[in-house]
Scaffold this active site. Sequence first.
Site, PDB file in Angstrom:
ATOM      1  CG  HIS A 117      -1.934   0.984   1.366  1.00 25.05           C
ATOM      2  ND1 HIS A 117      -1.699   2.291   1.730  1.00 25.05           N
ATOM      3  CD2 HIS A 117      -3.267   0.895   1.154  1.00 25.05           C
ATOM      4  CE1 HIS A 117      -2.836   2.953   1.742  1.00 25.05           C
ATOM      5  NE2 HIS A 117      -3.809   2.141   1.388  1.00 25.05           N
ATOM      6  CG  ASP A 194       0.517  -2.381   6.112  1.00 24.68           C
ATOM      7  OD1 ASP A 194      -0.386  -2.436   6.967  1.00 24.68           O
ATOM      8  OD2 ASP A 194       0.394  -1.775   5.030  1.00 24.68           O
ATOM      9  CD  GLN A 197      -6.949  -4.484   3.845  1.00 28.84           C
ATOM     10  OE1 GLN A 197      -7.883  -5.250   4.086  1.00 28.84           O
ATOM     11  NE2 GLN A 197      -7.142  -3.220   3.555  1.00 28.84           N
ATOM     12  CE  LYS A 220      -7.387  -0.252   6.098  1.00 29.13           C
ATOM     13  NZ  LYS A 220      -8.116   0.151   4.886  1.00 29.13           N
ATOM     14  CB  CYS A 358      -3.676   3.303  -1.671  1.00 30.75           C
ATOM     15  SG  CYS A 358      -4.849   4.607  -1.391  1.00 30.75           S
TER      16      CYS A 358
HETATM   17  N1  PMP Z   1      -1.848  -0.753   4.580  1.00 25.85           N
HETATM   18  C1  PMP Z   1      -2.781  -1.468   3.959  1.00 25.85           C
HETATM   19  C2  PMP Z   1      -2.438  -2.838   3.438  1.00 25.85           C
HETATM   20  C3  PMP Z   1      -4.066  -0.948   3.806  1.00 25.85           C
HETATM   21  O1  PMP Z   1      -5.007  -1.661   3.182  1.00 25.85           O
HETATM   22  C4  PMP Z   1      -4.349   0.342   4.304  1.00 25.85           C
HETATM   23  C5  PMP Z   1      -5.720   0.977   4.130  1.00 25.85           C
HETATM   24  N2  PMP Z   1      -6.295   0.816   2.873  1.00 25.85           N
HETATM   25  C6  PMP Z   1      -3.334   1.033   4.948  1.00 25.85           C
HETATM   26  C7  PMP Z   1      -2.098   0.455   5.077  1.00 25.85           C
HETATM   27  C8  PMP Z   1      -3.551   2.403   5.504  1.00 25.85           C
HETATM   28  O2  PMP Z   1      -4.504   2.370   6.528  1.00 25.85           O
HETATM   29  P1  PMP Z   1      -5.137   3.721   7.084  1.00 25.85           P
HETATM   30  O3  PMP Z   1      -5.644   4.482   5.912  1.00 25.85           O
HETATM   31  O4  PMP Z   1      -6.214   3.234   7.996  1.00 25.85           O
HETATM   32  O5  PMP Z   1      -4.058   4.436   7.817  1.00 25.85           O
END
Ligand code: PMP
Length: 400
Positions: A117, A194, A197, A220, A358
Site C-alpha cells: 500500500h 503492515d 488487512q 478495518k 493505493c
Molecule cells: N496498509 C494497507 C495494506 C491498507 O489496506 C491500508 C488501508 N487501505 C493502509 C495500510 C492504511 O490504513 P489507514 O488508511 O487506515 O491508515
Amino acid sequence: MNRNDFPILNEKVYGKTLVYLDNAATTQKPQVVIDALSDYYRRINSNIHRGVHCLSQLATNEFEQAREAVRQYIHAASTQEVIFTRGATESINLVAASFGRTYLHAGDEVIVSEMEHHSNIVPWELACEDRGATLKVLPFNDKGELMLRELETLITERTKIVAVAHVSNSLGTVNPIEEVIRIAHSHNVPVLIDGAQAVAHCPVDVQALDCDFYCFSGHKMYAPMGIGVMYGKAQWLNEMQPYQGGGEMIKDVTFEKTTYNELPYKFEAGTPSVGDVIGLRKAIEYIGGIGLANIAAHEQELLAYTTEKLARIDGMRFIGEASHKTGVISFLVGDTHPYDMGVLLDHQGIAVRTGHHCTQPVMTHFGIPGTIRASFALYNTFEEADALVDAVVKAKNMLS
Ligand code: PMP
C-alpha cells in the site's frame, strides 16, 4: 453471522438494501462500539494521565485497559510495546521517521515489496530521501505471490529494515511473513509488518512471528476511525528517537536538554483519541466473542463461493490468484473500465471499491488502470455474494 449487531446494514441506498462489500477500505461498526463511543462522551470524557480528578482517572483507567486488550489481542510481551496512533498510516510513518532518524545513514538500504500500500512505500521514500538511503523492491509473480527467493539476493550488509504487508489490500494475498522474518533475521535485519488487512481476518501473535514492528488501523477491525496501533519491540523503541514532540512524551523539559518519557508514552505526544481507544477495546471484545477462527472460516467460504461464481462470467479476469488469500477479490470484466462497473454496481445497491486501491505499483505490474474489488467481513452473506454476481452480469450486459 451477527448482522443485526450492525445498524448500518439495514440502511437503504437508492431504495435497495445495502450490500456492503468494501470492507478492505473500512468495516462497519457494531452497536457495542457505537455505544462505547457515546458512553465515553456522556460519562467520563476528560483528558488522561495528568488529572487528579475522578473523571480523568476513570478515563485513564479505561484507556490503559484498552492498551492491555490490544496487547493480548496481538500477544505482545508488554503494554510498553503498544503505541496508539491515528491508524496504520501514522504507525508506519512513525517507524519510518524515528527508525530512519536513528539508524538510517547515507548508502543504507530499505526493502519494501512491490505489492505494498502507498502508506508502506511513501514513508520509506521520504526516510530514504532524508537520510540518503536507497529503496529496494521485492517483486511478486503474476499470481500475486512474493518472489521470496529474491529477498536473499536483495539483502546486503547495508540493508537496515524490510517492510512488508501481512495481507495485500488489492490482491488479497496472505504473505509468508514468517519466512520473510526468518530470512531477514538471519541477516540481522529487522522487519516491519503492515497488518492493516490482517488483524480482523486471522490471528496475529507478534511474539511467535518475532516481527520487530506490526502496524494496523482500528477502523478495518470494527473499531472507530482515527485510532491505530504501532507495535514495536521495546529494544528498538527504547533506542529510537521520538516521532513527535509535545506533552506527555517528555520527562523533563528545559531549553538546554529535554528528556523523554518511558515507553509507551515517549511515542504518544499530545492528547490521544481516548474515546476511539475505548471503542477499539470494545471491537476487540466483540471479535473475541465471535472468535477470529470462526470469522476467518466464514470469510474463506465466501471467498471460495464468490470466486467460483464470478469465474463463470465470460471475460472475467482475476487480479491476484495467490494460493493463500483473505476475502478480497480484485477483478476486471472484459474491456469494461472498473470505474464504469463500480458505478453500475453502486446503482444496484452494491458497495465495492474501484481504482488502484493505493497500490499503483500493483496496477503497473499488471498494466491496468485499476480493478473492481469486493472484500468481505464477518457479517457478509452468501445472498450478498449472489447479489454481487448478478449485478456484475447485469452491468456487463449494459456496458457491452
Ligand atoms: N496498509 C494497507 C495494506 C491498507 O489496506 C491500508 C488501508 N487501505 C493502509 C495500510 C492504511 O490504513 P489507514 O488508511 O487506515 O491508515
